[in-house]
Design a protein around this motif. Structure first.
Motif, short mmCIF file in Angstrom:
data_model
loop_
_atom_site.label_atom_id
_atom_site.label_comp_id
_atom_site.label_asym_id
_atom_site.label_seq_id
_atom_site.Cartn_x
_atom_site.Cartn_y
_atom_site.Cartn_z
N UNK A 261 0.57 -1.15 -0.10
CA UNK A 261 0.18 0.16 0.09
C UNK A 261 1.04 1.23 -0.02
N UNK A 262 0.11 2.39 -0.15
CA UNK A 262 1.03 3.48 -0.09
C UNK A 262 0.36 4.63 0.71
N UNK A 263 1.26 5.51 1.11
CA UNK A 263 0.85 6.68 2.16
C UNK A 263 1.24 7.89 1.71
N UNK A 264 0.35 8.84 1.49
CA UNK A 264 0.54 9.99 0.91
C UNK A 264 1.02 11.51 1.75
N UNK A 265 0.79 11.25 3.08
CA UNK A 265 0.94 12.21 3.81
C UNK A 265 2.02 11.93 5.09
N UNK B 21 14.92 16.78 -4.46
CA UNK B 21 13.76 16.38 -4.89
C UNK B 21 13.20 15.87 -3.64
N UNK B 22 11.80 16.21 -3.07
CA UNK B 22 11.26 15.65 -1.84
C UNK B 22 9.96 15.20 -2.30
N UNK B 23 9.46 14.44 -1.28
CA UNK B 23 8.16 13.88 -1.39
C UNK B 23 7.57 13.57 0.08
N UNK B 24 6.24 13.39 0.23
CA UNK B 24 5.70 12.76 1.68
C UNK B 24 5.03 11.43 1.32
N UNK B 25 5.14 11.20 0.14
CA UNK B 25 4.67 9.71 -0.34
C UNK B 25 5.58 8.56 0.29
N UNK B 26 5.03 7.46 0.95
CA UNK B 26 5.79 6.35 1.33
C UNK B 26 5.19 4.90 0.96
N UNK B 27 6.03 3.79 0.64
CA UNK B 27 5.38 2.74 0.13
C UNK B 27 5.82 1.78 1.61
N UNK B 28 4.66 1.07 1.77
CA UNK B 28 4.78 -0.03 2.92
C UNK B 28 5.54 -1.26 2.30
N UNK C 39 9.64 -5.32 12.95
CA UNK C 39 8.28 -5.29 13.89
C UNK C 39 7.06 -5.21 13.05
N UNK C 40 6.09 -5.85 13.37
CA UNK C 40 4.76 -5.88 12.79
C UNK C 40 4.88 -6.37 11.50
N UNK C 41 6.09 -7.08 10.86
CA UNK C 41 5.97 -7.58 9.38
C UNK C 41 6.23 -6.65 8.54
N UNK C 42 6.61 -5.18 8.82
CA UNK C 42 6.76 -4.50 7.58
C UNK C 42 7.32 -3.17 7.95
N UNK C 43 7.95 -2.64 7.05
CA UNK C 43 8.63 -1.15 7.02
C UNK C 43 8.18 -0.34 6.11
N UNK C 44 9.01 0.67 5.84
CA UNK C 44 8.38 2.05 4.87
C UNK C 44 9.58 2.46 4.11
N UNK C 45 9.36 2.56 3.00
CA UNK C 45 10.21 3.17 2.00
C UNK C 45 9.81 4.48 1.45
#
Length: 267
Positions: free
Chosen positions: A218-222, A232-239, A246-252
């Motif tokens: 999934x993707x997070x925009x904020x 170059x910047x962004x507030x978008x992250x991919x899980x 921890x929890x089975x995931x991290x964020x890029x």
């Protein structure tokens, strides 16, 4: 192109404008007069605006130029046209997204109800047959219980994991892109929480390198705004799916990849 592909092209252009503006969905909602949830759906490609007015207001809030507004209108018109062309001839295009109960059904002839006496006789007539079926079923279960079955036991199916998409890590530093060895200096961290500051205290132990392929769901925009070495910047992250985290995931952060996988918005 299909309707889904046209919508994704349109949504990708909206995401580019938002990331360049560096503005949160809350701020854009106040400036454009469009709800935050609707902006989320427009940018993720899960919903196409009915009219161009909402698109224009969003783009102006992001600081779009006249040329960008014209290109955005073209993409929106193409997506709307494919939606209309795929509508069935029996139902107007504006009713394609309506709930089934919103469409009136043709009137059916009224069948007179059976007289009470006839219904009662029918019910009594069916009782012996129902009793016979129930008796046979009980006897069958008792016989099977007393016998050891040689049939294999079918395990309960486990719910399938939600779909994921592949994403390739990109490191803009030239020396690290051409480096074949996985040097610690060229590694990058994955965040624990995308809304907290992206620093050494907010990363998991697992490291990634240029050209690593990860699985995202999934993707997070904020999230926290992240800039690469060129600004170059962004507030978008991919899980990212990561069993060892921890929890089975991290964020890029999206700035660490040139890919744009089609995944749902994170809840």
């Amino acid at each position: 192109m299909t309707h889904e592909e046209e919508i994704e092209r349109f949504a990708a252009r909206l995401r580019v404008l938002k990331e360049r503006a560096g503005t949160s969905f809350e701020a854009l909602a106040k400036q454009s007069g469009i709800s935050r949830s609707s902006l989320h759906r427009y940018c993720s490609g899960t919903k196409l605006p009915v009219g161009y007015g909402a698109v224009h207001a969003f783009a102006r809030a992001c600081g779009a130029t006249g040329e960008e507004l014209r290109e955005l209108h073209r993409l929106w018109a193409l997506a709307s046209a494919t939606r209309s062309s795929q509508a069935s001839p029996e139902r107007p295009a504006e009713l394609q997204d309506a709930e089934p109960e919103a469409i009136a059904e043709p009137s059916q002839p009224v069948v007179p109800a059976s007289p009470p006496r006839l219904r009662l006789r029918t019910a009594w007539a069916l009782l012996p047959a129902a009793f016979l079926v129930a008796t046979v079923a009980i006897i069958t279960v008792m016989l099977r219980t007393d016998q050891k079955s040689d049939l294999p036991v079918i395990a309960k199916s486990k719910p399938e994991a939600s779909a994921t998409a592949a994403i390739r890590v990109f490191n803009i530093e030239g020396d690290c892109k051409s480096q074949k060895e996985r040097l610690p200096a060229c590694s990058m961290g994955l965040a624990r929480d995308p809304r907290l500051k992206y620093d050494a205290d907010n990363v998991v132990s697992h490291r990634v390198w240029h050209n690593d392929v990860l699985r995202v769901d999934c993707v997070l925009y904020d999230g926290d705004r992240v800039e690469d070495e060129t600004g170059v910047g962004t507030t978008r992250w991919f899980r990212v799916r990561l069993d060892r985290a921890p929890g089975g995931h991290a964020w890029l952060p999206a700035v660490r990849s040139h890919d744009n996988p089609v995944v749902p918005v994170c809840a």
